[in-house]
Write an enzyme that holds these catalytic residues in place. Structure first.
Site, PDB file in Angstrom:
ATOM      1  N   ARG A 285      37.247  -9.754  40.338  1.00 11.73           N
ATOM      2  CA  ARG A 285      35.961 -10.196  39.634  1.00 11.73           C
ATOM      3  C   ARG A 285      35.599  -8.901  39.057  1.00 11.73           C
ATOM      4  O   ARG A 285      35.217  -7.900  39.747  1.00 11.73           O
ATOM      5  CB  ARG A 285      35.081 -10.550  40.513  1.00 11.73           C
ATOM      6  CG  ARG A 285      33.489 -10.913  40.330  1.00 11.73           C
ATOM      7  CD  ARG A 285      32.526 -11.329  41.437  1.00 11.73           C
ATOM      8  NE  ARG A 285      31.254 -11.462  40.833  1.00 11.73           N
ATOM      9  CZ  ARG A 285      30.520 -10.738  40.544  1.00 11.73           C
ATOM     10  NH1 ARG A 285      30.651  -9.194  40.873  1.00 11.73           N
ATOM     11  NH2 ARG A 285      29.280 -10.562  40.397  1.00 11.73           N
TER      12      ARG A 285
ATOM     13  N   LYS B 127      32.162  -0.647  41.765  1.00  7.95           N
ATOM     14  CA  LYS B 127      31.536  -0.249  42.994  1.00  7.95           C
ATOM     15  C   LYS B 127      31.469   1.288  43.798  1.00  7.95           C
ATOM     16  O   LYS B 127      32.166   2.095  43.281  1.00  7.95           O
ATOM     17  CB  LYS B 127      32.144  -1.177  44.300  1.00  7.95           C
ATOM     18  CG  LYS B 127      31.483  -2.544  43.837  1.00  7.95           C
ATOM     19  CD  LYS B 127      31.503  -3.687  44.925  1.00  7.95           C
ATOM     20  CE  LYS B 127      30.930  -4.662  44.441  1.00  7.95           C
ATOM     21  NZ  LYS B 127      31.250  -5.978  45.174  1.00  7.95           N
TER      22      LYS B 127
HETATM   23  N1  PMM Z   1      29.280  -8.392  44.110  1.00 16.32           N
HETATM   24  C1  PMM Z   1      28.369  -8.312  43.563  1.00 16.32           C
HETATM   25  C2  PMM Z   1      27.832  -9.743  43.043  1.00 16.32           C
HETATM   26  N2  PMM Z   1      28.345 -10.975  43.486  1.00 16.32           N
HETATM   27  N3  PMM Z   1      30.426 -12.017  44.470  1.00 16.32           N
HETATM   28  C3  PMM Z   1      31.640 -11.829  45.198  1.00 16.32           C
HETATM   29  N4  PMM Z   1      32.017 -12.905  45.405  1.00 16.32           N
HETATM   30  N5  PMM Z   1      32.010 -10.594  45.575  1.00 16.32           N
HETATM   31  C4  PMM Z   1      31.304  -9.582  45.423  1.00 16.32           C
HETATM   32  O1  PMM Z   1      31.568  -8.530  45.776  1.00 16.32           O
HETATM   33  C5  PMM Z   1      30.287  -9.646  44.461  1.00 16.32           C
HETATM   34  C6  PMM Z   1      29.634 -10.647  43.987  1.00 16.32           C
HETATM   35  C7  PMM Z   1      27.594  -7.224  43.375  1.00 16.32           C
HETATM   36  O2  PMM Z   1      26.960  -7.011  42.150  1.00 16.32           O
HETATM   37  P1  PMM Z   1      27.694  -7.062  40.406  1.00 16.32           P
HETATM   38  O3  PMM Z   1      27.466  -8.645  39.849  1.00 16.32           O
HETATM   39  O4  PMM Z   1      26.796  -6.164  39.754  1.00 16.32           O
HETATM   40  O5  PMM Z   1      29.297  -6.734  40.739  1.00 16.32           O
END
Ligand code: PMM
Length: 303
Positions: A258, A217
Site C-alpha cells: 500500500r 512511515k
Molecule cells: N496506514 C495508514 C492508513 N491506512 N491501512 C492499512 N491496511 N495498513 C496501514 O499500515 C495503514 C492503513 C496510515 O496513514 P496513510 O494513509 O497516510 O498511510
C-alpha cells in the site's frame, strides 16, 4: 484473493487520503474532483487498486465524525468505481464500509481489524467481500504508549490470530481475510523493521495473504537519517525507501503493498516478479527443478 482480480504478482494499492491532516499527503486530495483525479493518476502509474480513506490515523490524530467521513469518502469511491477502478475503503466504521460498498468499493481495509466498531465484522460478513485485518492496539490518539513488546513478532502474530478468529467467528469467510502487520501503529522503528524482516514467518504461521503498508512511515525516516542526531527526511522524501520495502515484501510473497507514490513500487514488484520467475527456472542443487546431471542420484549420472 476471492472477489478480486487475480494478479500474478504482488499487487500495488495506491492511497487516496481525502483528509486535511494525513501525515504525508494531508490536504492534497481533499476535494472530490482532485481526489478522483489523483486515484486515476495512480492507476495510470501502475496501481492495481486504490484505497480511499477519509480519516487520518497518524499518531495523535483525533477521530472525525461519521457524517464527515461519509461526506469525504463516498463521492470519491463512487467516482473511481464508476471509472472501473478496483476500490478499497479504508475505514474503522461499519456504516462507512457499508455505504462505500454500495457505492462500488470491493474490499474493506479496517486498520483496527474489526476491533473499533463491533458492527464491522457482521457488515463485511454479510457483504462477502475481502477484509484487511491490521494489527492494532487502540486509537491513534495515544497509540504510541502501547508500543511495548518483549517479542514484537510473536505478539503481533498472536494478536493477529485473535483478530482472524473474531472475524471468522463473526461469519467472514477465512478465504477473504487479509492480514497487515500495522507498521507504525503502536510500533517504534525497531518494531517495524523486525516485522518487515519477519514477513515470511508471519505468512507461514498465519497462512493468510499479507498487505504491507510501509509507505513514507517514520521507521523509514529513521533508517534514512542514519544516526539519532540527524533529522529524518520529510515524509515525501521517503518514496525510494518505500519502493525498497515493496521489492522486499514482494520477494517475501506479500499479496500487496500500500503506497502513496505508485510508479517506483509498481516497477519494484514487477522486477521482483521477474526475479522470482528466473529463480524458478534455475537448476537448483536442492532439487527444486529436479536433479542436476552432476547429482550422483540423477538419471544422467546413473547411465
Ligand atoms: N496506514 C495508514 C492508513 N491506512 N491501512 C492499512 N491496511 N495498513 C496501514 O499500515 C495503514 C492503513 C496510515 O496513514 P496513510 O494513509 O497516510 O498511510
Amino acid at each position: 484473493m476471492d472477489g478480486l482480480p487475480d494478479w500474478d504478482r504482488c499487487a500495488v494499492m495506491g492511497v487516496v487520503n481525502v483528509t486535511p491532516d494525513s501525515f504525508s499527503d494531508g490536504g492534497r486530495w481533499f476535494d472530490t474532483g482532485t481526489a478522483v483525479k489523483h486515484g486515476l493518476d495512480l492507476v495510470a502509474q501502475g496501481a492495481d487498486l486504490v484505497d480511499v480513506g477519509g480519516e487520518s490515523t497518524r499518531p495523535g490524530a483525533a477521530r472525525v465524525s461519521e457524517d464527515e467521513e461519509l461526506r469525504r469518502v463516498l463521492p470519491v469511491v463512487r467516482g473511481l468505481a464508476g471509472e472501473g477502478v478496483v476500490v478499497s475503503v479504508d475505514t474503522m466504521r461499519a456504516s462507512v464500509a457499508a455505504r462505500a460498498l454500495e457505492a462500488g468499493a470491493v474490499l474493506v481495509n479496517d486498520v483496527s481489524g474489526g476491533l473499533a466498531d463491533p458492527a464491522m465484522v457482521p457488515v463485511v460478513a454479510e457483504a462477502g467481500v475481502p477484509f484487511v485485518v491490521m494489527h492494532w492496539r487502540g486509537q491513534s490518539i495515544d497509540m504510541n504508549n502501547r508500543a511495548v513488546y518483549t517479542d514484537v513478532v510473536g505478539e503481533v502474530i498472536s494478536e493477529l490470530a485473535g483478530s482472524i478468529h473474531r472475524a471468522v467467528d463473526g461469519g467472514i469467510d477465512p478465504a477473504r481475510v487479509l492480514l497487515d502487520p500495522g507498521l507504525g501503529f503502536a510500533k517504534r522503528a525497531e518494531h517495524d523493521l523486525a516485522l518487515v524482516a519477519a514477513l515470511a514467518r508471519m505468512r507461514a504461521e498465519l497462512d493468510r495473504p499479507l498487505l504491507v503498508a510501509a509507505s513514507r512511515k517514520r521507521f523509514l525516516g529513521r533508517v534514512l537519517a542514519d544516526d539519532k542526531a540527524t533529522a529524518p527526511p520529510p515524509a515525501r522524501e521517503r518514496d525510494a525507501a518505500t519502493a525498497a520495502v515493496s521489492a522486499l515484501a514482494s520477494r517475501e510473497g506479500a499479496w500487496a503493498v500500500r503506497v502513496h507514490e505508485v510508479r517506483a513500487s509498481a516497477d519494484a514488484v514487477r522486477v521482483a516478479r521477474a526475479v522470482e520467475s528466473a529463480a524458478d527456472a534455475l537448476p537448483d542443487t536442492l532439487g527444486r527443478q529436479g536433479k542436476t546431471p552432476e547429482d550422483p542420484d540423477s538419471a544422467e549420472a546413473q547411465r
